[in-house]
Design an enzyme around this catalytic site. Sequence first.
Site, PDB file in Angstrom:
ATOM      1  N   SER A 296      46.708  44.579  44.440  1.00 18.08           N
ATOM      2  CA  SER A 296      46.255  45.928  44.062  1.00 18.08           C
ATOM      3  C   SER A 296      46.905  46.936  44.997  1.00 18.08           C
ATOM      4  CB  SER A 296      44.733  46.029  44.193  1.00 18.08           C
ATOM      5  OG  SER A 296      44.317  47.381  44.045  1.00 18.08           O
TER       6      SER A 296
ATOM      7  N   TYR B 251      37.371  44.771  49.382  1.00 16.47           N
ATOM      8  CA  TYR B 251      38.271  44.444  48.265  1.00 16.47           C
ATOM      9  C   TYR B 251      39.725  44.758  48.648  1.00 16.47           C
ATOM     10  CZ  TYR B 251      40.531  45.176  43.690  1.00 16.47           C
ATOM     11  OH  TYR B 251      41.391  45.156  42.630  1.00 16.47           O
TER      12      TYR B 251
HETATM   13  P1  NAP Z   1      37.939  42.160  34.768  1.00 20.30           P
HETATM   14  O1  NAP Z   1      38.172  42.890  33.496  1.00 20.30           O
HETATM   15  O2  NAP Z   1      36.671  42.365  35.528  1.00 20.30           O
HETATM   16  O3  NAP Z   1      38.137  40.586  34.472  1.00 20.30           O
HETATM   17  C1  NAP Z   1      37.982  39.688  35.523  1.00 20.30           C
HETATM   18  C2  NAP Z   1      38.332  38.289  35.054  1.00 20.30           C
HETATM   19  O4  NAP Z   1      38.281  37.417  36.183  1.00 20.30           O
HETATM   20  C3  NAP Z   1      37.350  37.728  34.047  1.00 20.30           C
HETATM   21  O5  NAP Z   1      38.066  36.877  33.176  1.00 20.30           O
HETATM   22  C4  NAP Z   1      36.400  36.899  34.919  1.00 20.30           C
HETATM   23  O6  NAP Z   1      35.768  35.817  34.225  1.00 20.30           O
HETATM   24  C5  NAP Z   1      37.382  36.356  35.931  1.00 20.30           C
HETATM   25  N1  NAP Z   1      36.787  35.933  37.207  1.00 20.30           N
HETATM   26  C6  NAP Z   1      36.124  36.686  38.127  1.00 20.30           C
HETATM   27  N2  NAP Z   1      35.765  35.931  39.183  1.00 20.30           N
HETATM   28  C7  NAP Z   1      36.207  34.673  38.930  1.00 20.30           C
HETATM   29  C8  NAP Z   1      36.160  33.444  39.634  1.00 20.30           C
HETATM   30  N3  NAP Z   1      35.560  33.348  40.842  1.00 20.30           N
HETATM   31  N4  NAP Z   1      36.713  32.351  39.067  1.00 20.30           N
HETATM   32  C9  NAP Z   1      37.315  32.426  37.869  1.00 20.30           C
HETATM   33  N5  NAP Z   1      37.414  33.565  37.154  1.00 20.30           N
HETATM   34  C10 NAP Z   1      36.861  34.668  37.680  1.00 20.30           C
HETATM   35  O7  NAP Z   1      39.108  42.471  35.829  1.00 20.30           O
HETATM   36  P2  NAP Z   1      40.490  43.278  35.656  1.00 20.30           P
HETATM   37  O8  NAP Z   1      40.217  44.713  35.875  1.00 20.30           O
HETATM   38  O9  NAP Z   1      41.234  42.814  34.479  1.00 20.30           O
HETATM   39  O10 NAP Z   1      41.245  42.783  36.987  1.00 20.30           O
HETATM   40  C11 NAP Z   1      42.059  41.637  36.983  1.00 20.30           C
HETATM   41  C12 NAP Z   1      42.773  41.570  38.320  1.00 20.30           C
HETATM   42  O11 NAP Z   1      43.495  42.777  38.545  1.00 20.30           O
HETATM   43  C13 NAP Z   1      41.828  41.422  39.521  1.00 20.30           C
HETATM   44  O12 NAP Z   1      42.395  40.565  40.481  1.00 20.30           O
HETATM   45  C14 NAP Z   1      41.746  42.835  40.058  1.00 20.30           C
HETATM   46  O13 NAP Z   1      41.421  42.861  41.423  1.00 20.30           O
HETATM   47  C15 NAP Z   1      43.151  43.332  39.794  1.00 20.30           C
HETATM   48  N6  NAP Z   1      43.256  44.790  39.726  1.00 20.30           N
HETATM   49  C16 NAP Z   1      42.580  45.489  38.779  1.00 20.30           C
HETATM   50  C17 NAP Z   1      42.707  46.869  38.750  1.00 20.30           C
HETATM   51  C18 NAP Z   1      41.999  47.733  37.746  1.00 20.30           C
HETATM   52  O14 NAP Z   1      42.048  48.978  37.873  1.00 20.30           O
HETATM   53  N7  NAP Z   1      41.349  47.157  36.749  1.00 20.30           N
HETATM   54  C19 NAP Z   1      43.511  47.516  39.711  1.00 20.30           C
HETATM   55  C20 NAP Z   1      44.170  46.750  40.656  1.00 20.30           C
HETATM   56  C21 NAP Z   1      44.047  45.382  40.655  1.00 20.30           C
HETATM   57  P3  NAP Z   1      34.403  36.048  33.360  1.00 20.30           P
HETATM   58  O15 NAP Z   1      34.850  36.723  32.081  1.00 20.30           O
HETATM   59  O16 NAP Z   1      33.881  34.680  33.138  1.00 20.30           O
HETATM   60  O17 NAP Z   1      33.521  36.924  34.191  1.00 20.30           O
END
Ligand code: NAP
Length: 243
Positions: free
Chosen positions: A138, A152
């Site tokens: 991130s 985070y």
């Molecule tokens: P999200 O929509 O909240 O989805 C999270 C996913 O991770 C879900 O499939 C969840 O499974 C799974 N998950 C969470 N904890 C887990 C664990 N311990 N073991 C296995 N699976 C797990 O997240 P997102 O926004 O797409 O983010 C995805 C990645 O991008 C993350 O690493 C996040 O830090 C990074 N990121 C996101 C943003 C943003 O603005 N969204 C910005 C920078 C970086 P369930 O469906 O079963 O809960």
Amino acid sequence: MNKTALVTGGSRGIGAATSRVLAAQGYAVAINYRNNAEAADALCEELSSSGVRCTTVQADVADESQVLVMFDAVEDALGPVTHLVNNAGILEQQMTLADMSPERLQRVFATNVTGTFLCCREAVRRMNAGGAIVNVSSVAAKLGSPGEYVDYAASKAAVDTLTIGLAKEVAGRGIRVNAVRPGVIHTTMHADGGEPERVARVAKVVPMQRGGQPEEVASAIAWLLSDDASYITGTLLDVSGGR
Ligand code: NAP
């Protein structure tokens, strides 16, 4: 070579967009999730209906025994993992460090850091014919996320350092390791921090004046995994609209 991609947290948000783009590019896709089987099953059904080899695999990436079972299950269903996307990640309620409990710190670091380390470890142990890994970090790693979630942000800095070090460890074995660093992306993760509309607020300080779409991160991940990025390893690619 058959290409089998394991996408951790591949069922929702950026992970789901990544699963879709990899499926469209001819990978067999393993969709990992932790709790939400419904979302994972629906996506797998969608991909399978267009002829993609696909499976779902429940595992908490923070738990070593579950990670081992996950890699075995994917191998049984689709063949050895040749490409890994460490996308699973969490954040918690926005607050200052002064208010953070040790239990929260442990949860965030367990999924974001230990989980990424364990999946990377298992992948490089098994990628005997080379492979590629993309870690989802991130821009928080360089911004620090003050007043929101410095835990985070620091966990993502650990992912960056892992990416740089592991890339050098395994380059001679034909395994590339890179990271993407998304900025604010339209997913439901921001609701977990207590601010579902966070993307709209933060978009004002993004040079491109908007949040990103999960697909825009997914295509960067897919490119880093692909042979088009064959001379790239240990790189951190910001996908953040200039932020
Ligand atoms: P999200 O929509 O909240 O989805 C999270 C996913 O991770 C879900 O499939 C969840 O499974 C799974 N998950 C969470 N904890 C887990 C664990 N311990 N073991 C296995 N699976 C797990 O997240 P997102 O926004 O797409 O983010 C995805 C990645 O991008 C993350 O690493 C996040 O830090 C990074 N990121 C996101 C943003 C943003 O603005 N969204 C910005 C920078 C970086 P369930 O469906 O079963 O809960």
